[in-house]
Write an enzyme that holds these catalytic residues in place. Sequence first.
Site, PDB file in Angstrom:
ATOM      1  N   GLN A 117       0.964  -0.857  -0.257  1.00  0.00           N
ATOM      2  CA  GLN A 117      -0.092   0.332   0.401  1.00  0.00           C
ATOM      3  C   GLN A 117       0.652   1.073  -0.031  1.00  0.00           C
ATOM      4  O   GLN A 117       1.804   1.774   0.336  1.00  0.00           O
ATOM      5  CB  GLN A 117      -1.089  -0.087   1.254  1.00  0.00           C
ATOM      6  CG  GLN A 117      -0.337   0.082   2.378  1.00  0.00           C
ATOM      7  CD  GLN A 117      -1.190  -0.212   3.705  1.00  0.00           C
ATOM      8  OE1 GLN A 117      -2.189  -1.242   3.069  1.00  0.00           O
ATOM      9  NE2 GLN A 117      -1.273   0.456   4.052  1.00  0.00           N
ATOM     10  N   ASP A 263       0.221  -4.766 -15.691  1.00  0.00           N
ATOM     11  CA  ASP A 263      -0.993  -4.472 -14.892  1.00  0.00           C
ATOM     12  C   ASP A 263      -1.119  -3.500 -14.921  1.00  0.00           C
ATOM     13  O   ASP A 263      -1.495  -2.082 -15.300  1.00  0.00           O
ATOM     14  CB  ASP A 263       0.446  -4.466 -13.775  1.00  0.00           C
ATOM     15  CG  ASP A 263      -0.880  -4.597 -12.680  1.00  0.00           C
ATOM     16  OD1 ASP A 263      -2.364  -4.876 -12.540  1.00  0.00           O
ATOM     17  OD2 ASP A 263      -0.428  -4.641 -11.042  1.00  0.00           O
TER      18      ASP A 263
END
Length: 414
Positions: A117, A263
């Site tokens: 994160q 991605d």
Amino acid sequence: MRQSGRTRRMLGLSARTGSTLLRSRIGGKADWQALGESLFEGLSELKGPAMKIAQVMSQWDDLLPPALAEELARLQKDAAPVPWAEIKVALEAELGDLDALFDEIEPEPFASASMGQVHRAWTRDGRTLVLKVQYPGLDRVLEQDLVQVRRLLRLGRWLKVSQARLDALFDELADGLRRELDYRAEADALERYRRRYADHPDLVMPKPVKELSSPRVLAMEYLPGTPLRDLEGADDALRQRVSRTLADWITEELFTHHELHADPHAGNFAVDEQGRLVVYDLGAVIAVPRERLAGLVALLGATLDGDPMAMDEAVRGLGGRQGEGAPLALYRESAEAVSPLFAPGEQDFGDVRVHRRLRELSPRVWGALDRLQPPAGMLLLARTLNGHYWNLVRLEGRLDMHSRSAQLLEAYAV
């Protein structure tokens, strides 16, 4: 104990997934939304490779049942963050005394995903950065999780995917996940891409700050922007500019540099105040050999010609066919479904007729998996191209794909 509990939860997810697939296969009514909610709750907490697979699956909008796809899509933006206390311990282990380096680090992340994160930070020398922090202990549980992921993938045997092909897909996925754990490689990729596109007027990547980075922490300059997924109601001129930039970039990556940022979920992209496309995450970059591109272009040419026999030859060349009995009718209908996007002139990726037709064909694709197989070595490439197709759909991009494809077909003509 913690790891054994994690294993039990993953086994439970596997059992629920298998039960839903079995009910669907034998004619019962599968509750896809309930399955998606269960997967979201379990994988949001577990993080790691299992969650990564679910995020990959959420981008297969044209194949998954809509209720399941919608639930899995929440993993792109609503995944539960790891508490700040745990993240702080991880940062201190990698960087040392945080007070000596930073004036402030925001405890609340503004992005969280499968492997880490992101927190905003302000350095002692006045720079605004973002810190991408790998979840604590992720490297220790990766191999354990991959064992369970392999079990999940074996459910594909119920859909007549060969074990050899499933193993090849697993190996490609596992290799990619292991590479993503090394943030030094991502910092190197950022530097390479920044050099490559230094003079590009519509494309920008954040600068890595290597003195504040480590294998598990990546510090980057803060580049604010509007997330790509929030542009659906934006000014049309801006959306078209971003669509062209995205399409041009993908084409250049593949056919000039023979590699690809792999991605494609919308959270990895934004648009800054100057209207430039910002690419945030370069943790997954794959090489794409010219021979593989040649096979894809051959399949594209056969598809645009509406030639099912040539399509089958191209699919075989890519390693995507086995057995006897080519699904020629399915090839023909697939060509008819995508051909509107390649008609002369600008075509609208927001035209729901195209992806509605693709969705209608998806049950027949599943039904032909005794003959159609996922080509080995193509998992990340196929996922990326499919993901960017849906990025262009969300942007309602209008592109002249006829001219673009004609140039590729000419360049790869035998």
